[in-house]
Design a protein around this motif. Structure first.
Motif, mmCIF file in Angstrom:
data_model
loop_
_atom_site.group_PDB
_atom_site.id
_atom_site.type_symbol
_atom_site.label_atom_id
_atom_site.label_comp_id
_atom_site.label_asym_id
_atom_site.label_seq_id
_atom_site.Cartn_x
_atom_site.Cartn_y
_atom_site.Cartn_z
ATOM 1 N N GLU A 188 -0.571 -117.668 -18.048
ATOM 2 C CA GLU A 188 -1.643 -118.568 -18.480
ATOM 3 C C GLU A 188 -1.284 -119.311 -19.754
ATOM 4 N N GLY A 189 -0.133 -118.984 -20.358
ATOM 5 C CA GLY A 189 0.295 -119.675 -21.572
ATOM 6 C C GLY A 189 0.200 -118.802 -22.811
ATOM 7 N N LEU A 190 -0.023 -119.455 -23.955
ATOM 8 C CA LEU A 190 -0.020 -118.798 -25.259
ATOM 9 C C LEU A 190 -1.430 -118.381 -25.664
ATOM 10 N N GLN A 191 -1.537 -117.143 -26.192
ATOM 11 C CA GLN A 191 -2.794 -116.654 -26.748
ATOM 12 C C GLN A 191 -2.556 -116.202 -28.174
ATOM 13 N N LEU A 192 -3.290 -116.785 -29.103
ATOM 14 C CA LEU A 192 -3.239 -116.405 -30.509
ATOM 15 C C LEU A 192 -4.571 -115.746 -30.851
ATOM 16 N N THR A 193 -4.530 -114.475 -31.231
ATOM 17 C CA THR A 193 -5.755 -113.691 -31.379
ATOM 18 C C THR A 193 -5.935 -113.191 -32.807
ATOM 19 N N LEU A 194 -7.117 -113.432 -33.333
ATOM 20 C CA LEU A 194 -7.541 -112.844 -34.603
ATOM 21 C C LEU A 194 -8.364 -111.619 -34.225
ATOM 22 N N ALA A 195 -7.704 -110.462 -34.201
ATOM 23 C CA ALA A 195 -8.345 -109.238 -33.720
ATOM 24 C C ALA A 195 -9.083 -108.508 -34.818
ATOM 25 N N LYS A 196 -8.665 -108.719 -36.046
ATOM 26 C CA LYS A 196 -9.280 -108.036 -37.177
ATOM 27 C C LYS A 196 -9.058 -108.873 -38.426
ATOM 28 N N ARG A 197 -9.734 -108.519 -39.458
ATOM 29 C CA ARG A 197 -9.575 -109.232 -40.724
ATOM 30 C C ARG A 197 -8.118 -109.185 -41.164
ATOM 31 N N PHE A 198 -7.671 -110.258 -41.733
ATOM 32 C CA PHE A 198 -6.302 -110.446 -42.227
ATOM 33 C C PHE A 198 -5.333 -110.906 -41.142
ATOM 34 N N ASP A 199 -5.755 -111.001 -39.878
ATOM 35 C CA ASP A 199 -4.881 -111.570 -38.841
ATOM 36 C C ASP A 199 -4.858 -113.086 -38.978
ATOM 37 N N LYS A 241 4.979 -119.426 -21.248
ATOM 38 C CA LYS A 241 4.870 -118.253 -20.373
ATOM 39 C C LYS A 241 5.690 -117.091 -20.917
ATOM 40 N N SER A 242 6.586 -117.405 -21.824
ATOM 41 C CA SER A 242 7.352 -116.403 -22.554
ATOM 42 C C SER A 242 7.677 -116.987 -23.919
ATOM 43 N N ALA A 243 8.250 -116.161 -24.802
ATOM 44 C CA ALA A 243 8.606 -116.659 -26.129
ATOM 45 C C ALA A 243 9.511 -117.875 -26.003
ATOM 46 N N SER A 244 9.265 -118.873 -26.830
ATOM 47 C CA SER A 244 9.953 -120.152 -26.718
ATOM 48 C C SER A 244 11.124 -120.259 -27.688
ATOM 49 N N GLU A 245 12.215 -120.843 -27.218
ATOM 50 C CA GLU A 245 13.351 -121.102 -28.099
ATOM 51 C C GLU A 245 13.045 -122.216 -29.086
ATOM 52 N N LYS A 266 0.146 -125.729 -22.878
ATOM 53 C CA LYS A 266 1.310 -126.606 -22.820
ATOM 54 C C LYS A 266 1.405 -127.427 -24.084
ATOM 55 N N VAL A 267 2.618 -127.624 -24.554
ATOM 56 C CA VAL A 267 2.899 -128.562 -25.633
ATOM 57 C C VAL A 267 4.033 -129.474 -25.183
ATOM 58 N N VAL A 268 3.820 -130.766 -25.294
ATOM 59 C CA VAL A 268 4.861 -131.762 -25.031
ATOM 60 C C VAL A 268 5.129 -132.497 -26.339
ATOM 61 N N ALA A 269 6.391 -132.621 -26.694
ATOM 62 C CA ALA A 269 6.757 -133.349 -27.913
ATOM 63 C C ALA A 269 7.959 -134.224 -27.634
ATOM 64 N N VAL A 270 7.899 -135.470 -28.078
ATOM 65 C CA VAL A 270 9.040 -136.371 -27.978
ATOM 66 C C VAL A 270 9.300 -136.983 -29.344
ATOM 67 N N ASP A 271 10.567 -137.156 -29.642
ATOM 68 C CA ASP A 271 11.013 -137.710 -30.916
ATOM 69 C C ASP A 271 11.371 -139.174 -30.695
ATOM 70 N N TYR A 272 10.816 -140.055 -31.530
ATOM 71 C CA TYR A 272 11.144 -141.472 -31.411
ATOM 72 C C TYR A 272 12.489 -141.816 -32.056
ATOM 73 N N ALA A 330 -15.161 -109.862 -33.375
ATOM 74 C CA ALA A 330 -13.760 -110.005 -32.964
ATOM 75 C C ALA A 330 -13.513 -109.212 -31.671
ATOM 76 N N PRO A 331 -12.494 -109.582 -30.881
ATOM 77 C CA PRO A 331 -11.433 -110.537 -31.222
ATOM 78 C C PRO A 331 -11.836 -111.980 -30.944
ATOM 79 N N PHE A 332 -11.156 -112.905 -31.669
ATOM 80 C CA PHE A 332 -11.298 -114.335 -31.481
ATOM 81 C C PHE A 332 -9.937 -114.874 -31.039
ATOM 82 N N SER A 333 -9.913 -115.681 -29.996
ATOM 83 C CA SER A 333 -8.631 -116.159 -29.472
ATOM 84 C C SER A 333 -8.656 -117.646 -29.191
#
Length: 430
Positions: free
Chosen positions: A92-103, A72-76, A260-266, A252-255
Motif C-alpha cells: 500500500e506504500g509508505l506509512q509514517l506513524t506517530l505512535a507516541k509522544r516524541f515520535d 513498497k520497500s525501502a527506497s534507494e 507514490k512520489v514522482v520527481a523530475v529534475d529540470y 495515538a497512533p496517528f499516521s
C-alpha cells in the motif's frame, strides 16, 4: 492567515541555530519538533554547510533525471531522517506513524533538483495538532512547503521561504479541498526559474512569480516528508494554535500515508555547486551539465511516470529510476506503461497511457500569486489527449504485457530513424 502562524514561523527561525542538537524534520519543523520531542537526532538542515555563510561547502548530488517511487520497500532514493521504527513499507506504500509522544518519523531524499516538478499521492493524518508535511528544502534555506492539519478536514497549506527569511509572516496560503485525511489526493509542485505553482488533483491552487517582494526559492533542493506534533504542550501557544490545538496522545497512533512520489529534475549534470554567496539561481553551476538543460525531456518523463508508466533506457535496455546525466542518452528513453494508474480510484488524476508520442508536453501558463480558480493543463486533459494520440499511433505504442517485443520494435524503429538522420545530416554537409 491562521491565528498563531506568525508565531510558529518566528519560533521556527529562532530554533534553526546550529548550536541546537535536538532538531527534526529539517528547517520546516526543526525548532518545533525539538521542543516537542527532546529527540537526540541531529537535523541535516542545520548540520549542512550553508553556502551563503561558508565557502567550500560540498556540492549537492543532482538527480538530473526522473524517479517514481511507490515505497513498497525501502527506497534507494530516500534515507530515514528520524524515528526509523515508525516508518513502514507495504504493497500500500509508505506509512509514517506517530505512535507516541516524541515520535517524528521522516524521510529525506538522497538527491537534489535544480528546478523541477514533484508530485506526491498522499493521505494526511488525523489528530488534533498533528501536522503532515511534504516539502522541498535547500542548503541555504529556501523552502517550498505543503502541510496538512490533522484536525482540519477541509484544507491544505502552501508556503515558501527564501534564504530562511522570516521577517514577515504572510507567505502561507490556505486552500479548501475535499478532506485530505479521508482519501489520497495528488499534490504537485512545479518549480521553474520564472514561477512556482502548487496543484491539488491537477488544478492550480496558487502561483508565485519570481518577482515576489519576499524572495523566491531558487537554489538546489532535496525532498522531505514527515509527521510531527505541532500541538505538543511544550510548544509555544502560538504554535499550538497554528497546529489546530493541543495533541491528545491517548488518541495515538496517528499516521500519514504516501503511495507514490514522482520527481523530475529540470537540470542535468552530476552535482550542483554554489559559485558565490548570492544564492541566485544564475550562480549555481551544474557540473558536467546545464541548469534547465532538460526541461522538455523532464516534462515528458513526468507525464509518463504519473500515468503509471516506467522509463527504460534503450542503450542499456533496463529500467531507470534516475535518468542519465548525459542529456543525449536520456533522449533515447522508451516509455512503457506497466501500470494502468488511470483505473485506480485512489489516483483521481492519473492517466493510463505510457506511450512516448501520446503524452502532451504543453507548458502551463505563469500567473500572479493568487489562490487560483484558474486551472492549467490537468492530468485529466492529458489522459484524454493521450488516449486520442495513442489510438492514432498504435504502431508506436508500447504494450506492458509484451514488453520485450515492444522494446525490440522500438529499438528497430529508432535504429532506422537514426540511420536516416545520419544520411540526411551527411547530405546537408555536402
Amino acid at each position: 492567515m491562521k491565528l498563531g502562524a506568525q508565531y510558529f514561523q518566528l519560533h521556527r527561525e529562532s530554533m534553526r541555530s546550529p548550536l541546537l542538537s535536538h532538531v527534526l524534520l529539517g528547517s520546516l519543523v526543526s525548532g518545533l519538533a525539538a521542543a516537542a520531542t527532546g529527540s537526540s537526532s541531529v537535523s541535516l538542515a542545520t548540520a549542512t554547510c550553508n553556502p551563503l555563510k561558508t565557502t567550500g561547502c560540498p556540492a549537492d548530488t543532482a538527480l538530473a533525471g526522473a524517479i517514481s517511487e511507490d515505497f513498497k520497500s525501502a527506497s534507494e532514493h530516500f534515507s530515514v531522517y528520524s524515528t526509523p521504527d515508525q516508518i513502514f513499507y507495504s504493497d500500500e506504500g509508505l506509512q509514517l506513524t506517530l505512535a507516541k509522544r516524541f515520535d517524528n518519523p521522516a524521510l529525506r531524499s538522497n538527491f537534489y533538483i535544480m528546478f523541477g516538478k514533484v508530485e506526491v499521492l498522499l493521505k494526511a493524518a488525523n489528530g488534533t495538532g498533528i501536522i503532515s508535511s511534504f516539502y522541498l528544502q535547500s542548503d541555504d534555506l529556501d523552502e517550498i512547503d505543503l502541510e496538512w492539519f490533522g484536525g482540519d478536514g477541509y484544507e491544505v497549506q502552501t508556503n515558501y521561504f527564501s534564504k530562511g527569511n522570516t521577517a514577515t509572516y504572510d507567505r502561507g496560503g490556505y486552500h479548501n479541498m475535499d478532506d485530505p485525511r479521508a482519501a489520497f489526493h495528488n499534490y504537485t509542485i512545479d518549480w521553474t526559474a520564472e514561477a512556482l505553482t502548487w496543484y491539488v488533483d491537477g488544478k492550480a491552487i496558487r502561483t508565485l512569480t519570481n518577482d515576489s517582494s519576499q524572495g523566491y526559492p531558487q537554489s538546489p533542493m532535496y525532498l522531505m516528508m514527515g509527521i510531527w506534533a505541532g500541538g505538543d504542550s511544550t510548544n509555544s501557544q502560538g504554535t499550538i494554535e497554528w497546529a489546530g490545538g493541543s495533541t491528545n496522545y491517548d488518541d495515538a497512533p496517528f499516521s500519514m500515508y504516501i503511495k507514490k512520489v514522482v520527481a523530475v529534475d529540470y537540470s542535468n549534470g552530476s552535482e550542483y555547486r554554489y559559485e558565490d554567496t548570492s544564492g541566485q539561481w544564475t550562480s549555481i553551476e551544474a557540473v558536467d551539465g546545464q541548469v534547465n538543460g532538460r526541461i522538455d525531456l523532464a516534462e515528458e518523463e513526468f507525464d509518463v511516470l504519473v500515468a503509471g508508466g516506467t522509463l527504460y533506457s534503450e542503450d542499456s535496455d533496463s529500467q531507470t529510476g534516475s535518468s542519465s546525466n548525459d542529456g543525449a542518452t536520456s533522449s533515447h528513453y522508451v516509455h512503457e506503461s506497466s501500470t494502468k494508474a488511470g483505473n485506480s480510484s485512489d489516483n483521481p488524476t492519473a492517466t493510463a497511457s505510457g506511450s512516448h508520442d501520446s503524452v502532451s508536453t504543453s507548458k502551463r501558463s505563469i500567473t500572479s500569486d493568487k489562490a487560483g480558480n484558474q486551472s492549467s493543463t490537468t492530468l485529466e486533459t492529458l489522459a484524454s489527449s493521450s488516449a486520442t494520440a495513442s489510438g492514432n499511433s498504435s504502431s508506436q505504442s508500447v504494450s506492458s504485457t509484451n514488453g520485450s517485443e515492444s522494446n525490440h520494435s522500438f529499438s528497430s524503429l529508432n535504429v532506422f530513424v537514426s540511420l536516416v538522420s545520419a544520411i540526411l545530416f551527411g547530405l546537408a554537409l555536402i
